[in-house]
Design a protein around this motif. Sequence first.
Motif, PDB file in Angstrom:
ATOM      1  N   GLN A 149     -11.076   4.367   3.637  1.00 51.13           N
ATOM      2  CA  GLN A 149     -12.182   5.301   3.492  1.00 51.13           C
ATOM      3  C   GLN A 149     -13.289   4.739   2.631  1.00 51.13           C
ATOM      4  N   ASP A 150     -14.617   5.133   2.743  1.00 50.87           N
ATOM      5  CA  ASP A 150     -15.696   4.531   1.906  1.00 50.87           C
ATOM      6  C   ASP A 150     -15.649   5.184   0.759  1.00 50.87           C
TER       7      ASP A 150
ATOM      8  N   GLN B 162     -18.722   7.641  -0.008  1.00 50.37           N
ATOM      9  CA  GLN B 162     -18.441   8.979   0.544  1.00 50.37           C
ATOM     10  C   GLN B 162     -17.401   9.870  -0.044  1.00 50.37           C
TER      11      GLN B 162
ATOM     12  N   MET C  21     -18.798  11.392  -3.273  1.00 55.82           N
ATOM     13  CA  MET C  21     -19.714  12.368  -2.892  1.00 55.82           C
ATOM     14  C   MET C  21     -18.906  13.622  -2.133  1.00 55.82           C
ATOM     15  N   LYS C  22     -17.919  13.604  -1.421  1.00 51.57           N
ATOM     16  CA  LYS C  22     -17.385  14.743  -0.957  1.00 51.57           C
ATOM     17  C   LYS C  22     -16.423  15.557  -1.898  1.00 51.57           C
TER      18      LYS C  22
ATOM     19  N   GLY D 287     -21.123  16.552  -3.301  1.00 52.34           N
ATOM     20  CA  GLY D 287     -22.629  15.699  -3.058  1.00 52.34           C
ATOM     21  C   GLY D 287     -23.349  15.312  -4.348  1.00 52.34           C
TER      22      GLY D 287
ATOM     23  N   GLN E  79     -21.018  -0.277  -5.215  1.00 51.44           N
ATOM     24  CA  GLN E  79     -20.386   1.029  -4.870  1.00 51.44           C
ATOM     25  C   GLN E  79     -20.461   2.067  -5.861  1.00 51.44           C
TER      26      GLN E  79
ATOM     27  N   GLU F 183     -24.003   3.248  -6.301  1.00 50.16           N
ATOM     28  CA  GLU F 183     -24.258   4.317  -5.367  1.00 50.16           C
ATOM     29  C   GLU F 183     -23.610   5.704  -5.613  1.00 50.16           C
ATOM     30  N   MET F 184     -22.570   5.560  -6.334  1.00 50.50           N
ATOM     31  CA  MET F 184     -21.809   7.048  -6.515  1.00 50.50           C
ATOM     32  C   MET F 184     -22.307   7.646  -7.746  1.00 50.50           C
TER      33      MET F 184
END
Length: 188
Positions: A62-63, A66, A69-70, A74, A92, A95-96
Motif C-alpha cells: 500500500q501507499d 495514503q 492519511m487514512k 486526513g 513520502q 508528504e505525510m
Amino acid sequence: KQGGAHFGQVAVVTGSGCIGLVSMMALKALGVTEIYVVDIMQKRLEKAMELGAAGIINGREQDPVQAVMKITGGRGCDLVIETSGNEICARQGIEMLVKDGTLVQVGYSASGDMKLPTSMICDKEINIKSVFRYRHIYPLAIQAVKEGRVNLKGIVTDTFDLDDVQNAMDSSVNNKENIVKAVIKITK
C-alpha cells in the motif's frame, strides 16, 4: 530528541531495521504512544508490532502516504523518523507530515544525496533535522534500557555460536528479509 517527540503526537518511523526499531522504542520512551512503522519487509514489520508499534504499513502492499492519511483521518503525522536512507521514504515522509511537522533524517542514502520536494517543504513549513550517530546521549539511552523502556533483546531474531561466525555474517547479509538482528553468542 531531535524531533521534539512528546505525548500526543502521531509519529511514523520509515525503516524497521535495528535503527528504526530502536527509534520506535525511543519514541515510546519519550511518551509518544501512536507510532506507525513503514517498511517493505514483512518480518521486520511483525517485529515492530511485537515491540509496540501502534500499526504497520507494508510499502509493497500500500501507499504509505495514503495509509497514514487514512489512519489519521486526513490530518497526517506530526513527526517522521526516516531511518531507511531511501529517497522515496524521505519524500513520502515529507508528504505525510502535517504543516509545521518535523522530519528527522537518520538514514544515510547509498549515494549520499537525495532530491527532496523543496516547494512542498516550504509550503508545509516542514522542519528537517538530522542525527549524526548518537548525539552524546549515552546516559539517557543506558537509563532507558535499564528501566525497560527500550528492549534491546527484543530486536534479536537470530543467535549464532562463535564457531559459526562466518555463517552468521553470510546469513545476515544474504537473508535481510528474515534476519532483523543477529548476535554471536560468546560463552566461557
